[in-house]
Design a protein around this motif. Structure first.
Motif, mmCIF file in Angstrom:
data_model
loop_
_atom_site.group_PDB
_atom_site.id
_atom_site.type_symbol
_atom_site.label_atom_id
_atom_site.label_comp_id
_atom_site.label_asym_id
_atom_site.label_seq_id
_atom_site.Cartn_x
_atom_site.Cartn_y
_atom_site.Cartn_z
ATOM 1 N N THR A 212 0.945 -1.212 -0.023
ATOM 2 C CA THR A 212 -0.134 -0.133 0.059
ATOM 3 C C THR A 212 0.993 1.244 -0.246
ATOM 4 O O THR A 212 2.060 1.083 0.188
ATOM 5 C CB THR A 212 -0.852 -0.013 1.129
ATOM 6 N N ARG A 213 0.314 2.507 -0.330
ATOM 7 C CA ARG A 213 1.047 3.632 -0.227
ATOM 8 C C ARG A 213 1.727 3.971 1.186
ATOM 9 O O ARG A 213 2.581 4.640 0.916
ATOM 10 C CB ARG A 213 0.154 4.768 -0.829
ATOM 11 N N ASP A 214 1.411 3.373 1.969
ATOM 12 C CA ASP A 214 1.889 3.874 3.266
ATOM 13 C C ASP A 214 2.739 2.681 3.670
ATOM 14 O O ASP A 214 3.139 2.570 4.765
ATOM 15 C CB ASP A 214 0.847 4.070 4.263
ATOM 16 N N GLY A 215 3.195 1.646 2.906
ATOM 17 C CA GLY A 215 4.051 0.853 3.439
ATOM 18 C C GLY A 215 3.537 -0.502 4.012
ATOM 19 O O GLY A 215 4.375 -1.422 4.181
ATOM 20 N N ALA A 216 2.303 -0.670 4.000
ATOM 21 C CA ALA A 216 1.640 -1.901 4.674
ATOM 22 C C ALA A 216 1.588 -2.809 3.495
ATOM 23 O O ALA A 216 1.626 -2.654 2.407
ATOM 24 C CB ALA A 216 0.367 -1.357 5.246
ATOM 25 N N ALA A 263 -8.993 -9.743 -1.894
ATOM 26 C CA ALA A 263 -8.047 -9.164 -0.805
ATOM 27 C C ALA A 263 -8.526 -9.039 0.328
ATOM 28 O O ALA A 263 -9.635 -8.653 0.613
ATOM 29 C CB ALA A 263 -7.509 -7.795 -1.358
ATOM 30 N N ASN A 264 -7.833 -9.482 1.453
ATOM 31 C CA ASN A 264 -8.130 -9.320 2.740
ATOM 32 C C ASN A 264 -7.376 -7.878 3.273
ATOM 33 O O ASN A 264 -6.395 -7.562 3.072
ATOM 34 C CB ASN A 264 -7.456 -10.493 3.647
ATOM 35 N N THR A 265 -8.240 -7.348 4.257
ATOM 36 C CA THR A 265 -7.839 -6.165 4.742
ATOM 37 C C THR A 265 -6.536 -6.147 5.574
ATOM 38 O O THR A 265 -6.440 -7.118 5.974
ATOM 39 C CB THR A 265 -8.907 -5.340 5.821
ATOM 40 N N ARG A 266 -5.715 -5.149 5.639
ATOM 41 C CA ARG A 266 -4.373 -5.392 6.321
ATOM 42 C C ARG A 266 -4.478 -5.880 7.708
ATOM 43 O O ARG A 266 -5.154 -5.822 8.470
ATOM 44 C CB ARG A 266 -3.708 -3.835 6.120
ATOM 45 N N GLY A 267 -3.471 -6.690 7.915
ATOM 46 C CA GLY A 267 -3.313 -7.422 8.959
ATOM 47 C C GLY A 267 -3.882 -8.922 9.169
ATOM 48 O O GLY A 267 -3.520 -9.862 9.946
ATOM 49 N N LYS A 268 -4.589 -9.257 7.956
ATOM 50 C CA LYS A 268 -5.211 -10.382 7.674
ATOM 51 C C LYS A 268 -4.439 -11.478 6.941
ATOM 52 O O LYS A 268 -3.522 -11.151 5.850
ATOM 53 C CB LYS A 268 -6.543 -10.210 7.254
ATOM 54 N N ARG A 269 -4.588 -12.735 7.062
ATOM 55 C CA ARG A 269 -4.076 -13.944 6.345
ATOM 56 C C ARG A 269 -2.578 -13.469 6.179
ATOM 57 O O ARG A 269 -1.735 -13.437 7.308
ATOM 58 C CB ARG A 269 -4.624 -13.789 4.835
ATOM 59 N N ASP A 284 -6.542 1.342 1.367
ATOM 60 C CA ASP A 284 -5.979 0.227 0.837
ATOM 61 C C ASP A 284 -6.558 -0.325 -0.124
ATOM 62 O O ASP A 284 -6.181 -0.962 -1.134
ATOM 63 C CB ASP A 284 -6.045 -0.807 2.026
ATOM 64 N N ALA A 285 -8.061 -0.423 -0.231
ATOM 65 C CA ALA A 285 -8.954 -0.631 -1.454
ATOM 66 C C ALA A 285 -8.537 -0.126 -2.686
ATOM 67 O O ALA A 285 -8.351 -0.702 -3.868
ATOM 68 C CB ALA A 285 -10.350 -0.715 -1.354
ATOM 69 N N ARG A 286 -8.146 1.216 -2.815
ATOM 70 C CA ARG A 286 -7.709 1.923 -3.820
ATOM 71 C C ARG A 286 -6.354 1.409 -4.449
ATOM 72 O O ARG A 286 -6.316 1.457 -5.750
ATOM 73 C CB ARG A 286 -7.759 3.343 -3.696
ATOM 74 N N ASP A 287 -5.582 1.265 -3.513
ATOM 75 C CA ASP A 287 -4.276 0.507 -3.851
ATOM 76 C C ASP A 287 -4.292 -0.603 -4.472
ATOM 77 O O ASP A 287 -3.617 -0.536 -5.503
ATOM 78 C CB ASP A 287 -3.316 0.669 -2.677
ATOM 79 N N VAL A 288 -5.347 -1.506 -3.940
ATOM 80 C CA VAL A 288 -5.424 -2.692 -4.680
ATOM 81 C C VAL A 288 -6.130 -2.627 -5.949
ATOM 82 O O VAL A 288 -5.583 -3.136 -7.113
ATOM 83 C CB VAL A 288 -6.234 -3.669 -3.697
ATOM 84 N N ILE A 289 -7.086 -1.744 -6.091
ATOM 85 C CA ILE A 289 -7.565 -1.562 -7.404
ATOM 86 C C ILE A 289 -6.606 -0.978 -8.339
ATOM 87 O O ILE A 289 -6.503 -1.298 -9.599
ATOM 88 C CB ILE A 289 -8.622 -0.502 -7.453
ATOM 89 N N ASP A 290 -5.776 -0.085 -8.118
ATOM 90 C CA ASP A 290 -4.593 0.544 -8.884
ATOM 91 C C ASP A 290 -3.684 -0.772 -9.527
ATOM 92 O O ASP A 290 -3.326 -0.698 -10.383
ATOM 93 C CB ASP A 290 -3.947 1.550 -8.155
ATOM 94 N N TRP A 291 -3.294 -1.489 -8.305
ATOM 95 C CA TRP A 291 -2.614 -2.645 -8.774
ATOM 96 C C TRP A 291 -3.204 -3.532 -9.668
ATOM 97 O O TRP A 291 -2.634 -3.811 -10.724
ATOM 98 C CB TRP A 291 -2.189 -3.745 -7.624
ATOM 99 N N ILE A 292 -4.320 -3.821 -9.545
ATOM 100 C CA ILE A 292 -5.211 -4.729 -10.376
ATOM 101 C C ILE A 292 -5.310 -4.159 -11.974
ATOM 102 O O ILE A 292 -5.030 -4.630 -12.809
ATOM 103 C CB ILE A 292 -6.759 -4.865 -9.815
#
Length: 742
Positions: A212-216, A263-269, A284-292
């Motif tokens: 993610t953009r903040d390093g998570a 995708a699972n929210t941060r901290g999961k899996r 986080d959802a926006r970052d995953v959308i950008d990645w997809i």
């Protein structure tokens, strides 16, 4: 999550089935005795099971008791009956239901050890499946063995002091025993076979970590059709629930001609970060959308769907503008953090408390802890009976809960909550088509309707469609059960919401026809009329309004000519009386209603059939003796034969009546206006001769905060703050408005 409150209520009603069966206490503590006695117990229970209006529930119950009794041929017949009943709502999903037990039974019939027979039976069951339902195999062949064992052990532990068991408890014990006995074995035998099937049909990447953009990091699964040649549109599901169903969700998308991404929210899996529900999901959802959207297998078009928490993540994703590749969202039963969970109209609710360890105790889901109903029931009643402050729940439970404490530090709908999801002007920038689904008996309906109303308030021409019917929290996301809490759904209401969602995706992402049900912006099923109706707005569902004024035990349609007051009072320090309930009832139709701490108002019989449509609202004028009070307002239909049907309800804090964002304490001994509108929506035909019944109560029960009226933070108040009873004097020009259609 609203289910937690339902089971708490069920515990209070006791066991209505008085018949009992011999089950020795030794069987509860000695596995070898249990193995001998349990099948015999199940065989005695079977003749006591009889079909009723709840066909799905009866057949599921019958199947599990047959499995416990080891009556396998009968169980196979029941599975077929269940599938036939289920197919009336969703033929695609019907064929795979209970396939794990079908496969196991067939394997036991082969003349070889079951370990060798199971693969052959598995392949035979697979061959019988329609290609459109194979994606769902993983759901039926996997189980949380630790949770199954814990559930069985907890029930057995409750039986060690008795030598008999009630019918209801016997049915539950048979279900738990059969599941515990069969599922771990089935799961182990099926795992390599499922892996083989998945490898043959799909291209699966199940160990992705997206930065993610903040390093998570966010953990993700991508499933593509194995024969994929060209880029495809993508179905994206963003969830905090880390479970085996996630692979199924992605596989279904691939089967339907999409790429599936879960995708699972941060901290999961696989994510090493801390789990903090709601707080990071939008970015986080926006970052995953950008990645997809940057992947070669994506054609540049993405759709999102999912319910409850997953409904929220979709709205969070578009809070700061719609990502270019996101073409539509389909939120079902979408919650609004801070608005309807963990509090409703700023009253914190206890059913959310066990959810926090459920999703944060480990990287997956802590089913063992979450299913420990005795623990949570004890915690709630311990708090209630002790009179301790609400903020001490975690101390009473004996386990620190910092997220619970963080939430309590924000009792208003303030910036902490507003920053999590779409709020005010955010809605004006959401310019994609949206399909929302919810139900009249969905615990999260208030959240779902908030998003719908606010989107159209700030973007009046939004292409936003609503589908709502007599569904509960799960039914409005998936396939509604035909029988709900005592009510049998009209035949036209028995649709598959899940199939509707994919019809919508085909429409938006592939240019297919718009689903036939979506004839207008608001699409609602009129209960007891067996019809769907369609309107361009919520306001245009009605052509008239009934206004009722409060009089002693009456709802009057004529405004009062003289000012008068009705007295209501409740001793909130009393723990010996009945307590209130402002929730979806275990039985929607009953001969009695809960009137604890309440005033009851009844209308004259209706002179003609009408349809009640939408949410009721009103303005109450009250002289209190304290600075605040939590109110419950329940709306019922009383039919001509005296039965009650719950239509809607409200739970809220008077000091937030004007605004959920700013607390305005009541002025004791003066007239205070208390408006309310955030109630549940319903559409139902009421027959001539029925009456409308309103119950206004002062909220007091073990499952929600108790507001003692001091004006302090309610989470800090204790029973010592109760002092004199709450006294409310309701002015008789207080009114309630109900929208109707003739």
């Amino acid at each position: 999550m609203r289910l937690m409150l339902l089971w708490a209520l069920l515990c209070l009603h006791g066991n209505a089935l008085a018949q009992s069966f011999i089950f020795s206490r030794e069987a509860a503590t000695h596995p070898e005795i249990m193995e001998r006695e349990l099948p015999a117990l199940a065989a005695k229970v079977l003749p006591q099971l009889h079909p009723g209006p709840d066909t799905w529930g009866y057949l599921q119950q019958l199947l599990m008791v047959q499995l416990a009794a080891r009556q396998y041929e009968a169980a196979l017949h029941t599975i077929q009956q269940y599938r036939a009943a289920y197919a009336q709502s969703d033929p695609e999903k019907a064929a795979v239901r209970f396939i794990q037990y079908e496969t196991y039974i067939h394997a036991t019939q082969y003349k070889q050890p079951i370990g060798k027979a199971f693969p052959e039976a598995f392949r035979a069951s697979l061959a019988r499946l329609h290609a459109g339902s194979r994606y769902d195999l993983d759901n039926w062949y996997t189980a949380d063995s630790a949770a199954l064992k814990a559930d069985l052990q907890r029930q057995l532990a409750s039986l060690v002091t008795q030598d008999s068991i009630s019918l209801a408890d016997a049915i539950q014990l048979c279900r738990r025993y059969a599941t515990w006995q069969l599922m771990p074995r089935i799961t182990a035998m099926a795992a390599p076979l499922l892996q083989q099937v998945n490898q043959q049909q799909y291209l699966i990447r199940d160990s992705l970590l997206i930065r993610t953009r903040d390093g998570a990091s966010v953990s993700a699964i991508v499933v593509r059709p194995r024969q994929q040649q060209e880029p495809l549109p993508v179905i994206f599901f963003f969830t905090i629930y880390t479970e085996g169903a996630n692979l199924t969700i992605a596989k279904e998308a691939a089967d339907k001609g999409y790429v599936g991404v879960v995708a699972n929210t941060r901290g999961k899996r696989l994510s090493p970060d801390a789990t903090e529900p709601y707080e990071h999901d939008g970015n986080d959802a926006r970052d995953v959308i950008d990645w997809i959207s940057s992947q070669p297998w994506c054609n540049g078009s993405i759709g999102m769907y999912g319910g409850s928490y997953v409904g929220f993540t979709q709205w969070a994703a578009v809070k700061n503008g719609v990502p270019p590749a996101l073409k539509t969202i389909v939120p079902s039963a979408a919650v609004v953090p801070g608005y309807d969970v963990p509090k409703e109209n700023n009253v914190f609710m206890g059913f959310v408390y066990p959810w926090i360890p459920y999703v944060t105790n480990n990287k997956f889901l802590d089913n063992v802890t979450y299913n420990d109903r005795a623990r949570w029931r004890y915690m709630q009643f311990n708090w209630y009976n002790s009179g301790a402050a609400w903020q001490t729940l975690d101390s009473l439970d004996g386990t620190p809960n910092p997220i619970f404490r963080r939430w309590l530090s924000h009792p208003a709908y303030d910036a902490y909550w507003q920053n999590m999801t779409a709020y005010q002007e955010d809605f004006s920038r959401i310019n994609i088509p949206i399909l929302s689904t919810t139900g009249y008996f969905d615990g999260a309906q208030i959240g779902a309707m908030y998003y719908f109303r606010e989107h159209l308030r700030y973007r009046p021409n939004a292409a936003h469609y609503l589908v709502i019917g007599p569904y509960d929290h799960l039914g409005c996301q998936h396939v509604p059960a035909p029988y709900l809490n005592g009510y049998t759904l009209d035949s036209v209401a028995r649709i598959s919401i899940h199939q509707l969602i994919y019809q919508w995706f085909d429409h938006i992402l592939k240019g297919g026809p718009k689903p036939a049900l979506l004839k207008d912006r608001v699409n609602y099923q009129v209960m007891s009329a067996n019809q769907w109706k369609h309107a361009p707005s919520l306001q245009q569902m009605n052509n008239d309004t009934l206004t009722f004024y409060l009089a002693p035990r009456q709802l009057l349609q004529q405004p009062p000519t003289d000012t008068d007051f009705l007295l209501q009072q409740a001793d909130l320090a009393d723990r010996n009386g009945d307590f209130t309930g402002n929730y979806i009832l275990p039985d929607l139709i009953d001969t009695t209603i809960n009137t604890a701490n309440g005033l009851v108002f009844v209308s004259e019989p209706l002179p003609a059939d009408i349809a009640v449509n939408g949410s009721f609202h009103g303005l109450l004028q009250v002289i209190p003796n304290k600075k605040d009070v939590d109110l419950g307002i329940d709306l019922y239909e009383q039919t001509s034969d005296g039965r009650y049907f719950q239509l809607s309800y409200f739970l809220g804090r008077a000091s937030y009546a004007a605004s959920l964002e700013e607390r305005r304490l009541l002025i004791p001994n003066s007239v205070n206006p208390v408006s309310f509108s955030n109630t549940r929506m319903i559409s139902k035909r009421l027959s001539k001769g029925s009456r409308l019944v309103v119950v206004i109560n002062i909220n007091q029960n073990p499952f929600e905060q108790i507001n003692y009226g001091t004006g302090k933070d309610v989470s800090e108040e204790t029973i010592t703050d109760a002092r004199e009873p709450v006294k409310l004097r309701w002015r008789n020009d207080s009114y309630i408005k109900i929208g109707i259609a003739h």
